[in-house]
Design a protein around this motif. Structure first.
Motif, PDB file in Angstrom:
ATOM      1  N   VAL A   1     -15.393 -39.185  -7.817  1.00 10.64           N
ATOM      2  CA  VAL A   1     -14.594 -39.047  -9.023  1.00 10.64           C
ATOM      3  C   VAL A   1     -14.337 -40.428  -9.581  1.00 10.64           C
ATOM      4  CG1 VAL A   1     -12.365 -38.273  -9.931  1.00 10.64           C
ATOM      5  CG2 VAL A   1     -13.457 -37.004  -8.078  1.00 10.64           C
ATOM      6  N   VAL A   2     -14.479 -40.571 -10.883  1.00  8.84           N
ATOM      7  CA  VAL A   2     -14.127 -41.821 -11.542  1.00  8.84           C
ATOM      8  C   VAL A   2     -12.887 -41.568 -12.373  1.00  8.84           C
ATOM      9  CG1 VAL A   2     -14.873 -43.660 -13.084  1.00  8.84           C
ATOM     10  CG2 VAL A   2     -16.564 -42.465 -11.678  1.00  8.84           C
ATOM     11  N   GLN A   3     -11.899 -42.409 -12.193  1.00 10.71           N
ATOM     12  CA  GLN A   3     -10.676 -42.318 -12.988  1.00 10.71           C
ATOM     13  C   GLN A   3     -10.610 -43.545 -13.885  1.00 10.71           C
ATOM     14  OE1 GLN A   3      -7.070 -41.869 -10.740  1.00 10.71           O
ATOM     15  NE2 GLN A   3      -5.865 -41.428 -12.557  1.00 10.71           N
ATOM     16  N   PHE A   4     -10.393 -43.297 -15.160  1.00 10.05           N
ATOM     17  CA  PHE A   4     -10.267 -44.370 -16.143  1.00 10.05           C
ATOM     18  C   PHE A   4      -8.821 -44.429 -16.611  1.00 10.05           C
ATOM     19  CE2 PHE A   4     -14.666 -42.986 -16.313  1.00 10.05           C
ATOM     20  CZ  PHE A   4     -15.341 -44.191 -16.241  1.00 10.05           C
ATOM     21  N   PHE A   5      -8.332 -45.631 -16.839  1.00 13.15           N
ATOM     22  CA  PHE A   5      -6.940 -45.841 -17.225  1.00 13.15           C
ATOM     23  C   PHE A   5      -6.878 -46.378 -18.651  1.00 13.15           C
ATOM     24  CE2 PHE A   5      -7.301 -46.053 -12.688  1.00 13.15           C
ATOM     25  CZ  PHE A   5      -6.221 -45.308 -12.236  1.00 13.15           C
ATOM     26  N   ALA A   6      -6.197 -45.613 -19.507  1.00 14.46           N
ATOM     27  CA  ALA A   6      -6.054 -45.982 -20.919  1.00 14.46           C
ATOM     28  C   ALA A   6      -4.614 -46.363 -21.207  1.00 14.46           C
ATOM     29  CB  ALA A   6      -6.469 -44.826 -21.812  1.00 14.46           C
ATOM     30  N   GLN A   7      -4.442 -47.056 -22.310  1.00 13.92           N
ATOM     31  CA  GLN A   7      -3.108 -47.462 -22.733  1.00 13.92           C
ATOM     32  C   GLN A   7      -2.284 -46.252 -23.190  1.00 13.92           C
ATOM     33  OE1 GLN A   7      -2.125 -50.650 -22.451  1.00 13.92           O
ATOM     34  NE2 GLN A   7      -0.070 -50.122 -23.083  1.00 13.92           N
ATOM     35  N   ASN A   8      -2.962 -45.261 -23.795  1.00 15.23           N
ATOM     36  CA  ASN A   8      -2.239 -44.110 -24.332  1.00 15.23           C
ATOM     37  C   ASN A   8      -3.172 -42.899 -24.435  1.00 15.23           C
ATOM     38  OD1 ASN A   8      -3.663 -44.344 -26.928  1.00 15.23           O
ATOM     39  ND2 ASN A   8      -2.461 -46.229 -27.130  1.00 15.23           N
ATOM     40  N   LEU A   9      -2.583 -41.737 -24.672  1.00 15.00           N
ATOM     41  CA  LEU A   9      -3.365 -40.505 -24.767  1.00 15.00           C
ATOM     42  C   LEU A   9      -4.275 -40.486 -25.990  1.00 15.00           C
ATOM     43  CD1 LEU A   9      -0.765 -37.821 -23.631  1.00 15.00           C
ATOM     44  CD2 LEU A   9      -2.775 -38.617 -22.395  1.00 15.00           C
ATOM     45  N   GLU A  10      -3.891 -41.174 -27.042  1.00 13.62           N
ATOM     46  CA  GLU A  10      -4.722 -41.228 -28.245  1.00 13.62           C
ATOM     47  C   GLU A  10      -6.077 -41.875 -27.928  1.00 13.62           C
ATOM     48  OE1 GLU A  10      -1.449 -42.246 -28.248  1.00 13.62           O
ATOM     49  OE2 GLU A  10      -0.693 -40.470 -29.291  1.00 13.62           O
ATOM     50  N   ASP A  11      -6.063 -42.930 -27.120  1.00 17.09           N
ATOM     51  CA  ASP A  11      -7.326 -43.570 -26.727  1.00 17.09           C
ATOM     52  C   ASP A  11      -8.192 -42.608 -25.912  1.00 17.09           C
ATOM     53  OD1 ASP A  11      -6.619 -45.869 -28.059  1.00 17.09           O
ATOM     54  OD2 ASP A  11      -6.128 -47.011 -26.247  1.00 17.09           O
ATOM     55  N   CYS A  12      -7.575 -41.836 -25.032  1.00 14.23           N
ATOM     56  CA  CYS A  12      -8.319 -40.837 -24.253  1.00 14.23           C
ATOM     57  C   CYS A  12      -8.944 -39.800 -25.181  1.00 14.23           C
ATOM     58  CB  CYS A  12      -7.395 -40.126 -23.273  1.00 14.23           C
ATOM     59  SG  CYS A  12      -6.840 -41.126 -21.912  1.00 14.23           S
ATOM     60  N   ASN A  13      -8.154 -39.306 -26.109  1.00 18.97           N
ATOM     61  CA  ASN A  13      -8.662 -38.301 -27.045  1.00 18.97           C
ATOM     62  C   ASN A  13      -9.806 -38.858 -27.884  1.00 18.97           C
ATOM     63  OD1 ASN A  13      -6.795 -36.408 -26.173  1.00 18.97           O
ATOM     64  ND2 ASN A  13      -5.294 -36.956 -27.732  1.00 18.97           N
ATOM     65  N   GLU A  14      -9.688 -40.104 -28.312  1.00 25.33           N
ATOM     66  CA  GLU A  14     -10.749 -40.721 -29.104  1.00 25.33           C
ATOM     67  C   GLU A  14     -12.030 -40.853 -28.277  1.00 25.33           C
ATOM     68  OE1 GLU A  14     -11.730 -44.752 -31.654  1.00 25.33           O
ATOM     69  OE2 GLU A  14      -9.651 -44.235 -31.246  1.00 25.33           O
ATOM     70  N   PHE A  15     -11.894 -41.253 -27.024  1.00 24.44           N
ATOM     71  CA  PHE A  15     -13.068 -41.350 -26.159  1.00 24.44           C
ATOM     72  C   PHE A  15     -13.749 -39.995 -26.029  1.00 24.44           C
ATOM     73  CE2 PHE A  15     -15.077 -40.601 -22.119  1.00 24.44           C
ATOM     74  CZ  PHE A  15     -16.071 -41.553 -22.165  1.00 24.44           C
TER      75      PHE A  15
END
Length: 94
Positions: A49-63
Protein backbone atom coordinates in the motif's frame (compact mmCIF):
# COMPACT_ATOMS: atom_id res chain seq x y z
CA UNK A 1 7.64 -19.16 -5.93
CA UNK A 2 10.60 -17.76 -7.94
CA UNK A 3 8.14 -16.30 -10.45
CA UNK A 4 6.14 -14.65 -7.66
CA UNK A 5 9.29 -13.25 -6.08
CA UNK A 6 10.43 -11.85 -9.43
CA UNK A 7 7.01 -10.29 -10.00
CA UNK A 8 7.04 -8.89 -6.47
CA UNK A 9 10.45 -7.31 -7.07
CA UNK A 10 9.25 -5.88 -10.40
CA UNK A 11 6.10 -4.53 -8.70
CA UNK A 12 8.05 -2.81 -5.93
CA UNK A 13 10.53 -1.41 -8.46
CA UNK A 14 7.64 -0.05 -10.52
CA UNK A 15 6.11 1.57 -7.44
CA UNK A 16 9.43 3.14 -6.44
CA UNK A 17 10.60 4.13 -9.92
CA UNK A 18 7.34 5.08 -11.66
CA UNK A 19 4.18 5.28 -9.58
CA UNK A 20 5.36 7.15 -6.50
CA UNK A 21 7.51 9.62 -8.48
CA UNK A 22 4.61 10.23 -10.93
CA UNK A 23 2.23 11.04 -8.09
CA UNK A 24 4.76 13.24 -6.30
CA UNK A 25 5.58 15.07 -9.55
CA UNK A 26 2.01 16.44 -9.62
CA UNK A 27 2.98 18.69 -6.70
CA UNK A 28 -0.25 17.84 -4.86
CA UNK A 29 1.38 15.74 -2.12
CA UNK A 30 4.15 16.53 0.35
CA UNK A 31 5.30 12.98 1.09
CA UNK A 32 4.55 9.29 0.68
CA UNK A 33 5.12 5.99 2.48
CA UNK A 34 5.18 2.45 1.13
CA UNK A 35 3.69 -0.23 3.39
CA UNK A 36 3.42 -4.02 3.32
CA UNK A 37 0.35 -5.63 4.90
CA UNK A 38 1.89 -8.37 7.07
CA UNK A 39 -1.31 -10.00 8.36
CA UNK A 40 -1.97 -12.02 5.23
CA UNK A 41 -1.74 -15.71 4.47
CA UNK A 42 1.74 -16.32 3.04
CA UNK A 43 0.22 -18.56 0.36
CA UNK A 44 -1.30 -15.48 -1.27
CA UNK A 45 0.62 -12.69 -2.91
CA UNK A 46 1.81 -9.96 -0.61
CA UNK A 47 -0.09 -6.71 -0.61
CA UNK A 48 1.62 -3.34 -0.69
CA UNK A 49 0.00 0.00 0.00
CA UNK A 50 1.25 3.47 -0.80
CA UNK A 51 -0.01 6.33 1.32
CA UNK A 52 0.38 9.88 0.08
CA UNK A 53 0.14 12.90 2.36
CA UNK A 54 -1.47 16.10 1.09
CA UNK A 55 -1.87 19.50 2.66
CA UNK A 56 -5.66 19.37 2.30
CA UNK A 57 -8.57 17.37 0.88
CA UNK A 58 -8.88 19.71 -2.10
CA UNK A 59 -5.42 18.61 -3.30
CA UNK A 60 -6.48 14.96 -2.95
CA UNK A 61 -9.65 15.59 -4.93
CA UNK A 62 -7.70 17.41 -7.64
CA UNK A 63 -5.25 14.52 -7.93
CA UNK A 64 -8.07 12.00 -8.25
CA UNK A 65 -9.85 14.15 -10.82
CA UNK A 66 -6.80 14.94 -12.98
CA UNK A 67 -4.14 12.26 -12.49
CA UNK A 68 -5.31 9.08 -10.78
CA UNK A 69 -6.76 7.26 -13.80
CA UNK A 70 -3.74 7.89 -16.03
CA UNK A 71 -1.28 6.54 -13.48
CA UNK A 72 -3.45 3.48 -12.79
CA UNK A 73 -3.84 2.82 -16.51
CA UNK A 74 -0.05 2.82 -16.88
CA UNK A 75 0.34 0.42 -13.94
CA UNK A 76 -2.35 -1.87 -15.42
CA UNK A 77 -0.58 -1.81 -18.80
CA UNK A 78 2.53 -3.09 -17.05
CA UNK A 79 0.93 -5.63 -14.69
CA UNK A 80 -2.54 -6.40 -16.06
CA UNK A 81 -5.22 -7.55 -13.69
CA UNK A 82 -2.72 -7.82 -10.81
CA UNK A 83 -3.23 -4.10 -10.19
CA UNK A 84 -5.88 -3.13 -7.69
CA UNK A 85 -6.25 0.52 -6.94
CA UNK A 86 -8.59 2.57 -4.86
CA UNK A 87 -8.41 6.05 -3.46
CA UNK A 88 -9.41 6.56 0.14
CA UNK A 89 -9.12 9.99 1.62
CA UNK A 90 -8.30 10.16 5.30
CA UNK A 91 -8.46 13.34 7.32
CA UNK A 92 -6.24 13.71 10.37
CA UNK A 93 -8.22 14.33 13.54
CA UNK A 94 -5.35 15.51 15.67
Amino acid sequence: MPGKQRSRKEWIACLLEFCIPAVMKTGLFQSSKLFHLPDQDEATDKTFVVQFFAQNLEDCNEFIRLHHNGIIEEMAARFGSSVLSFATRLEAVK
